[in-house]
Design a protein around this motif. Structure first.
Motif, PDB file in Angstrom:
ATOM      1  N   CYS A 110       0.829  -1.207   0.000  1.00  0.00           N
ATOM      2  CA  CYS A 110       0.000   0.000   0.000  1.00  0.00           C
ATOM      3  C   CYS A 110       0.865   1.259   0.000  1.00  0.00           C
ATOM      4  N   SER A 111       1.815   1.294   0.928  1.00  0.00           N
ATOM      5  CA  SER A 111       2.633   2.501   1.045  1.00  0.00           C
ATOM      6  C   SER A 111       3.556   2.673  -0.151  1.00  0.00           C
TER       7      SER A 111
ATOM      8  N   CYS B 297       1.528   4.604  -2.560  1.00  0.00           N
ATOM      9  CA  CYS B 297       0.824   5.793  -2.045  1.00  0.00           C
ATOM     10  C   CYS B 297       1.529   7.060  -2.531  1.00  0.00           C
TER      11      CYS B 297
ATOM     12  N   ASN C 241       3.015   8.991   0.443  1.00  0.00           N
ATOM     13  CA  ASN C 241       4.174   8.309   1.032  1.00  0.00           C
ATOM     14  C   ASN C 241       5.373   8.349   0.102  1.00  0.00           C
TER      15      ASN C 241
ATOM     16  N   SER D 246       1.509   7.011   5.764  1.00  0.00           N
ATOM     17  CA  SER D 246       1.801   5.688   5.229  1.00  0.00           C
ATOM     18  C   SER D 246       0.585   4.832   5.514  1.00  0.00           C
ATOM     19  N   PRO D 247      -0.091   4.359   4.474  1.00  0.00           N
ATOM     20  CA  PRO D 247      -1.293   3.547   4.712  1.00  0.00           C
ATOM     21  C   PRO D 247      -0.986   2.334   5.592  1.00  0.00           C
TER      22      PRO D 247
ATOM     23  N   CYS E  94      -3.765  12.480   2.552  1.00  0.00           N
ATOM     24  CA  CYS E  94      -4.321  11.469   1.640  1.00  0.00           C
ATOM     25  C   CYS E  94      -5.040  12.128   0.462  1.00  0.00           C
TER      26      CYS E  94
ATOM     27  N   CYS F 188      -3.708   2.398  -2.558  1.00  0.00           N
ATOM     28  CA  CYS F 188      -3.447   1.458  -1.454  1.00  0.00           C
ATOM     29  C   CYS F 188      -4.504   0.369  -1.409  1.00  0.00           C
TER      30      CYS F 188
ATOM     31  N   GLN G 215      -7.813   1.116   3.575  1.00  0.00           N
ATOM     32  CA  GLN G 215      -7.131   2.118   4.402  1.00  0.00           C
ATOM     33  C   GLN G 215      -7.835   3.464   4.334  1.00  0.00           C
ATOM     34  N   VAL G 216      -8.362   3.795   3.146  1.00  0.00           N
ATOM     35  CA  VAL G 216      -8.980   5.114   2.934  1.00  0.00           C
ATOM     36  C   VAL G 216     -10.215   5.285   3.823  1.00  0.00           C
TER      37      VAL G 216
END
Lengths: 268, 439
Positions: free
Chosen positions: B308-309, B312, B315, B322-323, B367, B373, B383-384
């Motif tokens: 994910c990160s 991102c 990120n 960082s997710p 974000c 992510c 994550q969102v």
């Protein structure tokens, strides 16, 4: 053969005017706040209006009765603000019997299609890439010249169009229809890299980091050295135009929306 | 007989402990707000089959995806042998399934092949983390414990598989020496290659080695079983339900808040005021208990792979967001609060919160909601959704948005646009619009 070019004045039809004559157009062109007010995005709206006129589409805009979709508010976490906008807009849609909507803004496309539907709106929503692709397929927008054939074009997938809603092929079909040579960015389609504007970032300073998101994305673009960078979102347009300027490549690379590209190709 | 009783006791204790550990995680997850997720079951099963069982998203990164499939398949199949080990342990039999004859040979040889593949894959994983220092594993949120945790898991897997091979090799020799006196001989594909190492040892030593291998393997597995719920490795259990319960709508679709719809409709007069609900709780999320149970389950399903990160935009351009850290913070806070509640009662609160003590405003606001992510996560973590819940709290409960965001919101309220332009000017772009007519 000599061509004579006439300038035709376009009158963009407005819902209220049509309603006054008892008419309901097939489509609502949802212009969105960016397309209505931002100087760069307004050019996209104008190009799209030309294409609609050229293709003879039965449509209208809401004009001053349109209000912000509440998209940026929603992503910022301002749910009240968003829902006030959404519910009011849905009332206007109902009043004019709006069933089908087309918009140039993937953010508004997404929120009208997904979140407005959760609030009871029954709409068929199209992004202009889907709409233009359809018009081309129907033969309503025919490109007979080779005006762009020598150009290399790349496409930046807007997050809310591509990864967000799974629309990948239509904008590419529109670009290919111009006869131009298309190259893909390293990070494209479902793995496209954001321009940095989404999630209400457009309306705030970026947090501290080692670079800006739009600058990182612009580097992807420079790698494929296109003549034209195409996108299909007013916010991506603003970020990437800035990115190209920031990298001092504005002489080499033009940033165009697919509607502008198509209007250019048709010499409208 | 002593060994049988000992084994049975160890097995029961391990299972009881595991049940307790799982219950601990279930309790942590149930701290979240209720959310009903059971629509479109056919689609959910298909998604689970494809993404979790089929590892559909893992292979998007081909190297780690391929290695992971080896370990995953190895883990599933080699564990079939656990059935035999348990039966042998309880009833004092020896290789009870040996009566199958040649097919047994093939089966165990197959497991041994997998064991070797798993060992190789785990070694490569260790090299990637500790020697090649793959960028994904060097992030700031991977502090000492997460790094040790990852290495413990990989080393344990290597030890377990090695014990299996050594046990089989020693056993093969013992049986070879007893061949002809009513015992069927067998030899397995991989462990037979180890025979020269053990051939010179006397039978008693070999019996000790074989037993040690057996006990190390089974005790190791049972210990590991109870380590996993304290580790990022719990994804091996939660990956499956997590995918089943994941969002089926397009990535971009974010659920609306029905409690807000109710209030807006009352405000606009399309709903009677008597519909209003008092004390409906906070808007958005400040702490674990304000999140949905699915958000918390997501955090326990996370194995900190960092895919994910790695995609991102915030990120990757050096922002603090960082997710992966969002998920790790959510899990750590859920564990902290559920422990506190267990010790001090269900209504107690330690005064800390996810927002503030773990996740900062700077992270929340970085974000872009691009959903890279979410799309990337091999176990479909969202994550969102957590980030948005935290934003909702900051905006609706604290009015703590960045000032330019507040200005944008005010503009929308006042003039129906995020900028300060008059609503009357909305259609100005249509003026003086001309088109070429090519004849």
């Amino acid at each position: 053969m000599e061509e004579t070019i006439n300038k035709l004045k376009i009158k963009v039809p407005v819902m209220a005017d049509l309603a006054a004559h008892g008419k309901t157009p097939e489509y609502l062109f949802w212009v969105g706040s960016a397309g209505s007010y931002d100087d760069r995005a307004k050019k996209i709206s104008r190009a799209f209006a030309k294409l609609l006129a050229h293709a003879g589409v039965d449509y209208a805009i809401l004009g001053t009765e349109e209000s912000d979709s509440g998209e940026a508010a929603k992503r910022a976490g301002a749910e009240f603000n968003f829902q006030m906008q959404a519910i009011a807009n849905i009332e206007v849609f109902k009043m004019y019997g709006v069933k089908k909507i087309v918009t140039c803004d993937p953010h508004d496309y997404s929120i009208l299609k997904n979140e407005y539907a959760q609030l009871g709106a029954e709409l068929e929503v199209y992004h202009h890439s889907q709409f233009l692709d359809k018009l081309i397929a129907q033969g309503k927008l025919k490109i007979s010249n080779q005006y762009l054939a020598s150009k290399t074009i790349t496409f930046h997938d807007p997050c809310y169009l591509g990864r967000g809603n799974g629309v990948f092929d239509e904008p590419r079909n529109v670009i290919r229809s111009t006869g131009a040579h298309m190259v893909e960015l390293k990070r494209s389609k479902i793995r496209s890299f954001c321009c940095g504007a989404g999630g209400a970032q457009m309306f705030k300073e970026a947090e501290k980091g080692k670079t800006e998101v739009f600058a990182a994305r612009t580097e992807d673009v420079l790698e494929v050295t296109p003549d034209i960078l195409c996108t299909a979102c007013p916010f991506c347009m603003l970020m990437l135009t800035d990115g190209i300027k920031y990298k001092e490549k504005q002489e080499q690379i033009k940033v165009l929306d697919i509607a502008e590209l198509l209007a250019d190709a048709l010499q409208l | 007989m002593v060994a049988q009783i000992l084994f049975s006791m160890v097995l029961l204790t391990a299972i009881a402990l595991f049940v307790r550990n799982v219950r601990r995680i279930v309790n942590a997850i149930s701290m979240g707000r209720p959310q009903s997720i059971n629509d479109q079951p056919a689609l959910r099963w298909r998604k689970m089959l494809l993404v979790a069982i089929g590892q559909g998203k893992m292979v998007k990164r081909p190297i780690s995806g391929f290695l992971h499939i080896i370990v995953y398949v190895g883990f599933l199949l080699v564990n079939i042998e656990m059935i035999e080990i348990m039966i042998d342990g309880i009833f004092g039999t020896h290789r009870i399934f040996g009566i199958l004859g040649t097919p047994y040979n093939w089966l165990i040889s197959g497991f041994e092949m997998l064991a070797i593949f798993v060992i190789v894959a785990c070694i490569i994983f260790l090299v990637r983390r500790n020697i090649l220092k793959v960028k994904r594993f060097q992030a700031v949120e991977l502090t000492t414990w997460p790094r040790i945790d990852a290495n413990i898991i990989l080393l344990t897997e290597i030890i377990l598989m090695s014990a299996l091979l050594i046990m089989n090799a020693a056993d093969t020799i013992i049986l070879l020496r007893n061949c002809g006196i009513g015992v069927d001989c067998y030899s397995f594909l991989v462990s037979s290659l180890l025979l020269p190492i053990f051939n010179n040892l006397d039978t008693n030593t070999l019996i000790i080695i074989e037993r040690a291998g057996w006990w190390i393997h089974i005790l190791g597995v049972l210990a590991f079983l109870n380590y996993i719920p304290y580790s990022k490795h719990f994804h091996i259990a939660l990956a499956f339900p997590n995918v089943w319960f994941s969002k089926l709508q397009p990535n971009a679709a974010m659920p609306n808040m029905p409690e807000v719809t109710r209030e807006v409709e009352i405000m606009m007069g399309s709903r009677p005021e008597s519909d209003a609900i008092e004390n409906q709780g906070v808007f958005g999320a400040k702490d674990i208990v304000d999140l949905s149970w699915k958000n918390i389950m997501d955090s326990f399903a996370c194995t900190e792979c960092g895919r994910c990160s790695a995609v991102c935009p915030a990120n990757q351009t050096g922002k603090k967001l960082s997710p992966r850290k969002i998920m790790m913070d959510t899990r750590d806070r859920a564990e902290e609060l559920s422990l506190f509640k267990r010790l001090h009662g269900a209504d107690s609160h330690d005064g800390k919160s996810l927002l503030g003590n773990y996740i900062t405003a700077e992270e929340v606001w970085a974000c872009t909601t691009c959903n890279a992510c979410v799309e990337e996560c091999p176990v479909t973590i969202n994550q969102v959704s957590i980030i948005l819940a935290l934003r909702r709290y900051m905006v609706m409960e604290q009015s703590a948005a960045p000032s330019t965001i507040n200005a944008m919101l005010t503009n929308i309220e006042n003039n129906g646009a995020p900028w300060k332009y008059a609503a009357a000017d909305r259609a100005n772009w249509t003026k003086e619009l001309y088109m070429n007519e090519v004849k």
